[in-house]
Design a protein around this motif. Structure first.
Motif, short mmCIF file in Angstrom:
data_model
loop_
_atom_site.label_atom_id
_atom_site.label_comp_id
_atom_site.label_asym_id
_atom_site.label_seq_id
_atom_site.Cartn_x
_atom_site.Cartn_y
_atom_site.Cartn_z
N TYR A 68 -23.00 44.00 -50.93
CA TYR A 68 -23.56 44.13 -49.57
C TYR A 68 -25.06 43.89 -49.58
O TYR A 68 -25.58 43.10 -48.78
N GLY B 232 -27.13 51.24 -44.56
CA GLY B 232 -25.88 50.86 -45.21
C GLY B 232 -24.88 51.98 -45.01
O GLY B 232 -25.16 52.93 -44.26
N PRO B 233 -23.74 51.88 -45.67
CA PRO B 233 -22.76 52.97 -45.53
C PRO B 233 -23.35 54.24 -46.14
O PRO B 233 -24.00 54.19 -47.18
N ILE B 234 -23.15 55.37 -45.49
CA ILE B 234 -23.67 56.63 -46.05
C ILE B 234 -22.89 57.03 -47.29
O ILE B 234 -23.27 57.93 -48.02
N TYR C 192 -14.10 53.52 -42.75
CA TYR C 192 -15.39 54.18 -43.03
C TYR C 192 -15.72 55.20 -41.94
O TYR C 192 -16.05 56.36 -42.24
N TYR D 280 -13.43 58.19 -42.14
CA TYR D 280 -13.77 59.04 -43.28
C TYR D 280 -15.00 59.91 -42.96
O TYR D 280 -15.00 61.12 -43.18
N VAL D 281 -16.04 59.28 -42.44
CA VAL D 281 -17.27 60.01 -42.14
C VAL D 281 -17.02 61.07 -41.06
O VAL D 281 -17.47 62.21 -41.17
N PHE E 260 -17.63 65.07 -41.60
CA PHE E 260 -18.60 65.78 -40.77
C PHE E 260 -17.93 66.87 -39.94
O PHE E 260 -18.39 68.00 -39.87
N VAL F 241 -24.91 58.03 -37.18
CA VAL F 241 -24.58 57.68 -38.56
C VAL F 241 -24.74 56.17 -38.72
O VAL F 241 -24.15 55.42 -37.95
N PRO F 242 -25.53 55.72 -39.68
CA PRO F 242 -25.65 54.29 -39.88
C PRO F 242 -24.41 53.75 -40.60
O PRO F 242 -23.56 54.51 -41.03
N GLY F 243 -24.34 52.46 -40.70
CA GLY F 243 -23.23 51.83 -41.42
C GLY F 243 -23.71 50.49 -41.92
O GLY F 243 -24.90 50.16 -41.81
N PRO F 244 -22.81 49.70 -42.48
CA PRO F 244 -23.23 48.37 -42.94
C PRO F 244 -23.67 47.54 -41.73
O PRO F 244 -23.03 47.60 -40.68
N LEU G 224 -31.26 59.64 -37.64
CA LEU G 224 -30.23 59.15 -38.55
C LEU G 224 -29.71 60.33 -39.37
O LEU G 224 -30.50 61.07 -39.95
N VAL G 225 -28.40 60.50 -39.41
CA VAL G 225 -27.83 61.58 -40.21
C VAL G 225 -26.81 61.05 -41.21
O VAL G 225 -26.07 60.10 -40.92
N THR G 226 -26.83 61.65 -42.39
CA THR G 226 -25.91 61.22 -43.45
C THR G 226 -25.12 62.38 -44.03
O THR G 226 -24.20 62.16 -44.80
#
Lengths: 390, 390
Positions: A144, A274-276, B144, B147-148, B152, B272-275, B295-297
């Protein structure tokens, strides 16, 4: 009488790169006077005196020997197909001076501008950096990260932005390669001597950068890379460019260091999320939670952040008034009514194909030329850069 | 004499949810007076009068008929195993009043607080929302995103946070299910009548939420979901909770609407960020480029944003001074020297297992109880909530 250039060279050979004390001496008294003080131990710290006593032979304080040290460096550069520039030279990038401004930060003590830079490659440093962006990230980039780096570096290079990175594995080398693939300009700032191909796996691409782009380092030939030098190198990457894009970073990645410098230097600090779930984005997300950090997902967003030569502060100037000499020359060579190829325009302007190919898309963005399948022609009446929306 | 509760019910049945005009009337004159004005067309807009003329029979303006309308609603709720609450009731969440504050925004005209809510489920609404967070996102969530969401929602529910969402496919239903799996509290705010299982694919989990959590809607029974109702529903999700977490969102996702409300209402807007290569994160990244978006992870980062009953403004209070009645009761039932299970503690405190299981991890976070494999015991001297770092 020692010239400034010679003084810089000798100071660089005698002291540690980034030294706050030497940087301050130079700011106060100029390089020749600073060299004199350093050589004679007047108004310098006991630490600096002791360090010099340990490395200098008694004779070295003689002005003739000073010239000899400088000549030696220049001969060495010559032998390596390199050149050395100092703040006294035209090719020196003015932006590096900003490094003197971040010393108020106690954790960044020795971050003064370099005193000289060893260069290898056909590009002119200051000019090439005028429209530049750093692309940094993890050595252990994922697929990625490699994909995103390549998209961004290629896209930026295609639009005339110089790609600066550190020549390392992973994101760095992908950024350099993608810029080369776009026939764009790329600069690798090394943490070792200009004669070292480090890492060895990147030897071929480093060679290519030396042939088509620019290799840059403040470290003398023969210097092996070391951890502290990577960190010191990052300050140059950050200071030299309009902004730094971090593509992937683990939690302890050195790329975060470069991004931190960009922020300290009030350059654009840009991060790709990116993916967490990816360890290689943990550092990226930590940075994105900091203030003054911009999330970027597209080349256009990066350009929006770093602005461009073409988009100065809103002065109301017409775009053709903000062009530099090279850009103006290329614009002059574009035909008014008939599209001609970049190569033809380059020949007419008496510039390299590379310069024409980098500049024409910019002129097109400014509305000064119009791109077509057959090349470029002049646009009609150029619009003002900052028009009010109605 | 019409009671406030009756007035709210009748106004709700006669006017459009969120109506700015009706909301303003109520704010100015109270619900009984507002109802009177609406019924007699005094001081109301021609539009509102026309709408009522079209729907009311002449006789409907009679006070006795007014009571009849309200009774009818209550009987209807009863038949559906539901109940109706209004701002005049204890169970009404005070946070919804903030919706009256965002009408200055011209694009959010009809976002006033609901006039009544239909509820089905064993939880008390206001109490359950005291420590709550919304988790929203794409219907077409990727693996993804699912899953997140599950990480959470489970993690937050486990720590005593109520998970609020919209009962939709994708992120919503995953959030609800994960909260249920953690034996946590969950609330689905619907865009249709309380008697509709929409979407049909979620019928079983909606039934379970009605049995163990809470189904909530401002729409009368029989109302089919419609686009405008989803948007109206989002204002309640955002207003009812301390913050909204958006997990995945395409560029045109309705979840962005909920996040926008959270921001307008000065709730925590978390993303939540992602690709950047994922279409399902495009909307997320657009939002992350907005100000006032975090932004939270990790679950801890979410809790840090939304604070907690356990972490009020720094008053210097000891943590046991900030507990509510239920928490204090459960703390009292924890043995000082011997760990006992959550079930034993629940029995000793005379509270439900669910309440004990939600509250004990919170008390542990506060340093008031210590978790061990055998259950919980009292901690020694509780530390002050806000200690200086040394």
């Amino acid at each position: 009488m020692t010239t400034d250039r010679t003084a810089y060279l000798v100071l660089a050979s005698l002291t540690t790169p980034g030294s706050r004390e030497v940087g301050s001496l130079i700011r106060r008294s100029g390089p020749a006077q600073a060299l004199d003080q350093v050589l004679h131990g007047t108004g310098v710290s006991p630490q600096l005196t002791a360090a010099l006593d340990a490395s200098l032979k008694p004779n070295d304080r003689n002005p003739a020997v000073v010239d000899h040290i400088a000549d030696d460096m220049l001969r060495r550069a010559d032998r390596l197909g390199a050149r050395i520039i100092t703040p006294a030279d035209d090719e020196w990038p003015p932006a590096l001076a900003d490094l003197a401004t971040i010393n108020h930060d106690p954790v960044h003590r020795d971050t003064h501008p370099p005193l000289c830079l060893w260069l290898r490659g056909p590009l002119r440093l200051a000019e090439t950096l005028q429209q530049s962006v750093s692309v940094v990230g993890a050595r252990a980039a994922t697929a990625y990260g490699a994909y995103v780096t390549s998209e961004f570096a290629y896209g930026l290079a295609e639009r005339g932005w110089t790609i600066v990175s550190g020549g390392a594995l992973g994101v760095d080398v992908t950024a350099h390669r993608s810029a080369l693939a776009a026939a764009g300009a790329t600069i690798a700032v090394l943490a070792c001597g200009i004669d070292k191909a480090y890492p060895a796996a990147n030897a071929a691409v480093l060679q290519q950068i030396g042939d088509e782009g620019l290799l840059v380092t403040e470290w003398a030939p023969g210097t092996q890379p070391q951890k502290a030098q990577f960190l010191a190198r990052n300050r140059i990457i950050a200071a030299a460019t309009k902004g730094t894009v971090m593509v992937e970073a683990g939690s302890r990645s050195g790329a975060r260091n470069a991004l931190g410098y960009a922020r300290l230097l009030q350059r654009a600090a840009m991060v790709v999320p990116g993916p967490i779930t990816s360890a290689m984005s943990v550092g990226s997300h930590i940075e994105l939670r900091q203030p003054d950090t911009v999330l970027v997902t597209r080349v256009e967003e990066i350009i929006e952040e770093i602005g461009s030569v073409a988009q100065p502060a809103p002065t109301g100037h017409r775009p053709d008034e903000v062009l530099d000499a090279l850009q103006a020359r290329i614009l002059d060579a574009v035909q008014p009514h008939r599209a001609t190829s970049a190569e033809q325009i380059a020949a007419a302007a008496g510039v390299s194909d590379r310069d024409a190919k980098r500049t024409l898309p910019l002129l097109a963005e400014l509305g000064l030329v119009v791109a077509s399948p057959n090349g470029y022609r002049r646009a009609g009446e150029p619009p003002a850069v900052h028009r009010e929306r109605d």
